[in-house]
Enzyme design. Structure first.
Site, PDB file in Angstrom:
ATOM      1  N   ASP A 196      78.748  14.550 -47.522  1.00  0.00           N
ATOM      2  CA  ASP A 196      79.936  13.692 -47.600  1.00  0.00           C
ATOM      3  C   ASP A 196      79.637  12.386 -48.343  1.00  0.00           C
ATOM      4  O   ASP A 196      78.671  11.692 -48.042  1.00  0.00           O
ATOM      5  CB  ASP A 196      80.402  13.397 -46.166  1.00  0.00           C
ATOM      6  CG  ASP A 196      81.516  12.373 -46.094  1.00  0.00           C
ATOM      7  OD1 ASP A 196      82.326  12.321 -47.034  1.00  0.00           O
ATOM      8  OD2 ASP A 196      81.570  11.635 -45.088  1.00  0.00           O
ATOM      9  N   SER A 233      96.019  10.604 -34.948  1.00  0.00           N
ATOM     10  CA  SER A 233      96.371  11.485 -33.831  1.00  0.00           C
ATOM     11  C   SER A 233      95.189  12.282 -33.298  1.00  0.00           C
ATOM     12  O   SER A 233      95.134  12.610 -32.114  1.00  0.00           O
ATOM     13  CB  SER A 233      97.493  12.445 -34.242  1.00  0.00           C
ATOM     14  OG  SER A 233      97.085  13.251 -35.322  1.00  0.00           O
ATOM     15  N   SER A 234      94.219  12.608 -34.174  1.00  0.00           N
ATOM     16  CA  SER A 234      93.098  13.460 -33.740  1.00  0.00           C
ATOM     17  C   SER A 234      91.892  12.648 -33.246  1.00  0.00           C
ATOM     18  O   SER A 234      90.886  13.244 -32.867  1.00  0.00           O
ATOM     19  CB  SER A 234      92.656  14.348 -34.903  1.00  0.00           C
ATOM     20  OG  SER A 234      92.262  13.554 -36.013  1.00  0.00           O
ATOM     21  N   HIS A 235      92.014  11.305 -33.245  1.00  0.00           N
ATOM     22  CA  HIS A 235      90.871  10.479 -32.846  1.00  0.00           C
ATOM     23  C   HIS A 235      90.848  10.361 -31.321  1.00  0.00           C
ATOM     24  O   HIS A 235      91.194   9.333 -30.741  1.00  0.00           O
ATOM     25  CB  HIS A 235      90.954   9.102 -33.503  1.00  0.00           C
ATOM     26  CG  HIS A 235      89.633   8.419 -33.626  1.00  0.00           C
ATOM     27  ND1 HIS A 235      88.603   8.630 -32.731  1.00  0.00           N
ATOM     28  CD2 HIS A 235      89.158   7.522 -34.531  1.00  0.00           C
ATOM     29  CE1 HIS A 235      87.557   7.892 -33.081  1.00  0.00           C
ATOM     30  NE2 HIS A 235      87.872   7.218 -34.176  1.00  0.00           N
ATOM     31  N   HIS A 365      88.472  -1.056 -35.184  1.00  0.00           N
ATOM     32  CA  HIS A 365      88.315   0.215 -35.882  1.00  0.00           C
ATOM     33  C   HIS A 365      86.954   0.250 -36.556  1.00  0.00           C
ATOM     34  O   HIS A 365      86.490  -0.763 -37.087  1.00  0.00           O
ATOM     35  CB  HIS A 365      89.401   0.406 -36.944  1.00  0.00           C
ATOM     36  CG  HIS A 365      89.227   1.658 -37.743  1.00  0.00           C
ATOM     37  ND1 HIS A 365      89.403   2.908 -37.198  1.00  0.00           N
ATOM     38  CD2 HIS A 365      88.843   1.860 -39.034  1.00  0.00           C
ATOM     39  CE1 HIS A 365      89.176   3.827 -38.121  1.00  0.00           C
ATOM     40  NE2 HIS A 365      88.827   3.223 -39.248  1.00  0.00           N
ATOM     41  N   SER A 367      84.627   3.168 -39.088  1.00  0.00           N
ATOM     42  CA  SER A 367      84.760   4.414 -39.846  1.00  0.00           C
ATOM     43  C   SER A 367      83.999   5.551 -39.180  1.00  0.00           C
ATOM     44  O   SER A 367      83.063   5.337 -38.403  1.00  0.00           O
ATOM     45  CB  SER A 367      84.235   4.196 -41.270  1.00  0.00           C
ATOM     46  OG  SER A 367      84.223   5.417 -41.985  1.00  0.00           O
ATOM     47  N   GLY A 368      84.391   6.746 -39.523  1.00  0.00           N
ATOM     48  CA  GLY A 368      83.664   7.931 -39.070  1.00  0.00           C
ATOM     49  C   GLY A 368      82.739   8.487 -40.132  1.00  0.00           C
ATOM     50  O   GLY A 368      82.182   9.577 -39.960  1.00  0.00           O
ATOM     51  N   HIS A 369      82.575   7.746 -41.256  1.00  0.00           N
ATOM     52  CA  HIS A 369      81.776   8.238 -42.376  1.00  0.00           C
ATOM     53  C   HIS A 369      80.476   7.456 -42.521  1.00  0.00           C
ATOM     54  O   HIS A 369      80.437   6.236 -42.305  1.00  0.00           O
ATOM     55  CB  HIS A 369      82.575   8.138 -43.679  1.00  0.00           C
ATOM     56  CG  HIS A 369      83.813   8.972 -43.687  1.00  0.00           C
ATOM     57  ND1 HIS A 369      83.805  10.304 -44.038  1.00  0.00           N
ATOM     58  CD2 HIS A 369      85.103   8.672 -43.371  1.00  0.00           C
ATOM     59  CE1 HIS A 369      85.034  10.788 -43.949  1.00  0.00           C
ATOM     60  NE2 HIS A 369      85.841   9.814 -43.554  1.00  0.00           N
ATOM     61  N   ASP A 444     106.507  21.687 -50.163  1.00  0.00           N
ATOM     62  CA  ASP A 444     107.727  20.904 -49.956  1.00  0.00           C
ATOM     63  C   ASP A 444     108.602  21.681 -48.986  1.00  0.00           C
ATOM     64  O   ASP A 444     109.168  22.713 -49.346  1.00  0.00           O
ATOM     65  CB  ASP A 444     108.442  20.697 -51.295  1.00  0.00           C
ATOM     66  CG  ASP A 444     109.652  19.783 -51.168  1.00  0.00           C
ATOM     67  OD1 ASP A 444     109.946  19.339 -50.043  1.00  0.00           O
ATOM     68  OD2 ASP A 444     110.314  19.510 -52.192  1.00  0.00           O
TER      69      ASP A 444
END
Length: 556
Positions: A196, A233-235, A365, A367-369, A444
């Site tokens: 990553d 939402s997924s955190h 906050h 980061s997750g990276h 779409d």
């Protein structure tokens, strides 16, 4: 190392290189194809009306009989969002962790996928065999539970894909990244590392997720009225921290928003989120709750115009609107390109008299990276012979390349690829091979791929200069106009203030049709083209605008 001899290995990406999101990496071991993640991304500014963007997977559908598995690293949409659409065309097994598969199944239900594939649950200690290839996994730290790194074991050495990760020395769930396993894999002579690159430009180390707990404590301190906390939402770990901060202040938490409600429900059901003190209340109870004891947990931290958070700021949400002395806590940072939307959202909410906690200085906050020192640490642990930076814009991949060079990797073995470019490995030596077709597929509504460049061009034209509809009825037998032309304007000019322009345009259409019919141009396409060309030139001369012109010619 696998006993099965792999003569030729090919690695390429159909998404996730030179862009943020849409991660899809393909490993071909002789005739067998393995898909590592298949994600989506948010549309760019000029993709008007588009909901999401997924990779062009034409190559995969053309070779679907060779595909052995889709293997997932974690449950973020950037890594699994394209899987349900891919499964419409492919009948292949899907491997992923418990939480990842739960989110994926929910997405499959959302698009009403008729044929369910076989879902195989794996964990960090799983060692499986797919077709003739051994596959193992290792624990990673990221901003979502159950994230995994993936290892394909070949006779030329392991191929290691990190997914998104960071080295968190004090994670919320207590499970650190599996350094021992990485060291063991590295000792086997890793053929190629796919790592990553999202934070390859950020110096130092990414802070631990546990630091956010202190920041949330400060944000909750002496908040006079209602608190609205915006998260991804997924955190789930962050949501747990919000709950714990609310408990300490005797506040109740209401979840508002379709996506976050589903994610929380799944997390509670699987045991990733615990509510032992009954902190959650139904969103139906928001209006009855005391304002100074209420926390609303929602999404919309990217300034999405239709999000629940935006509606709360505008005062149009049916359950809650910001008032004086409320507080917004933005526990997320804007994605690249969303900064303007986010600042506009914060400005809007500030006008209500509420205050806002946001930004890096508030410690709400992280980061997750992985940042630069962690990326170098991984390279030193794994010691790959070849390295392909993945996941991020080109400048991030380039920065990752420089990091690899700084830890003494040979420049010739660091491969900076574009989408579709193939790296081929034979006897542990790599070379660039042919290019695979790649690109965007636009989603779409229920349509998949039916919005292309021509449709986007029309939408841009409509958004810029509007549309003119010209309605006229002809008697083709006598070459005579029976009624009209009537001109309807939308988004071009205000008709009441442009009566002269519209009148002259109608006269021009009448004259244009008369000339065409005198020249025996009676085909509908010829007449429409004649009207469109003459009217377009006239309107541009008068207004310097080019509206879309739609002639509607009827016969009576």
């Amino acid at each position: 190392m696998s006993n099965q001899q792999t003569e030729k290995i090919r690695i390429f990406a159909l998404g996730g290189l030179g862009e943020t999101g849409k991660n899809l990496y393909v490993v071909e071991l002789d005739e067998d194809i393995f898909i590592l993640d298949a994600g989506c991304m948010h549309p760019e500014d000029d993709m008007l009306g588009v909901d999401i963007v997924i990779p062009d997977t034409t190559y995969l559908t053309e070779n679907k009989d060779r595909i052995k598995a889709i293997i997932l690293s974690h449950g973020h949409e950037e890594h699994i969002g394209a899987v349900p659409y891919l499964l419409r065309d492919l009948k292949v097994p899907v491997y992923g962790s418990k939480f990842t598969l739960a989110l994926l199944k929910d997405q499959c239900d959302e698009i009403k996928l008729k044929k369910r594939p076989k879902f195989h649950e794996v964990h960090s200690d799983s060692k499986i065999k797919i077709a003739k290839t051994p596959v193992s996994f290792f624990k990673t730290n990221h901003s979502i539970p159950d994230s995994l790194g993936i290892v394909l074991h070949t006779s030329q050495g392991p191929i290691l894909y990190t997914g998104d990760f960071k080295f968190d020395q004090n994670p919320v769930d207590g499970a650190t990244m599996d350094v021992d396993k990485l060291t063991e894999i590295g000792s086997k002579g890793v053929l190629c590392l796919l790592s990553d690159s999202s934070h390859a430009e950020v110096p130092g180390y990414t802070p631990s997720e546990t630091l956010v707990a202190e920041g949330l404590k400060d944000a909750f301190h002496e908040a006079p009225k209602a608190l609205v906390v915006s998260v991804f939402s997924s955190h789930i770990h962050r949501i747990q921290q919000v709950m714990e901060a609310a408990q300490k202040k005797d506040r109740k938490v209401a979840i508002v928003g379709k996506e976050i409600e589903r994610a929380v429900s799944i997390a509670i059901e699987l045991g990733y989120l615990k509510d032992d003190n009954e902190t959650f209340i139904s969103k139906k109870d928001i209006k009855q709750a005391e304002r100074d004891s209420l926390v609303i947990l929602t999404t919309g931290s990217q300034g999405e115009p239709m999000s629940d958070l935006m509606k709360m700021g505008k005062g149009t949400h049916p359950l809650f609107k910001f008032e004086k002395k409320d507080r917004l806590v933005m526990s997320a940072m804007p994605n690249p390109g969303n900064e303007k939307l986010v600042t506009q959202l914060i400005d809007l909410i500030s006008r209500t008299g509420a205050d806002a906690f946001y930004g890096k200085t508030k410690k709400i906050h992280v980061s997750g990276h992985a940042s630069q020192e962690e990326l170098k640490l991984l390279l030193n642990i794994v010691k790959p012979q070849h390295f392909i930076p993945v996941g991020g814009e080109y400048r991030m991949q380039y920065a990752h390349r420089q990091l690899a060079q700084s830890v003494n990797m040979e420049s010739d073995n660091i491969h900076l690829l574009e989408k579709g470019e193939v790296m081929e490995f034979t006897k542990r030596k790599g070379k660039r091979a042919n290019k695979i077709p790649s690109g965007h597929v636009l989603i779409d509504g229920l349509g998949v791929g039916d919005v292309g460049n021509i449709v986007l061009r029309d939408r841009r034209l409509l958004s810029k200069d509007g549309i003119l509809v010209v309605v006229v009825t002809l008697n083709k037998k006598h070459n005579k106009i029976l009624s009209g032309p009537d001109i309807i304007s939308r988004g071009f000019v205000y008709v009441r203030e442009s009566e002269v322009l519209i009148k002259e345009a109608e006269e021009l259409v009448t004259k244009s049709l008369g000339e065409a019919m005198e020249q025996n141009q009676t085909e509908w396409s010829q007449l429409k083209s004649h009207v469109r060309d003459r009217l377009s030139r006239y309107l541009y001369d008068k207004t310097k605008r080019r509206p879309m012109i739609m002639p509607i010619i009827m016969e009576a």
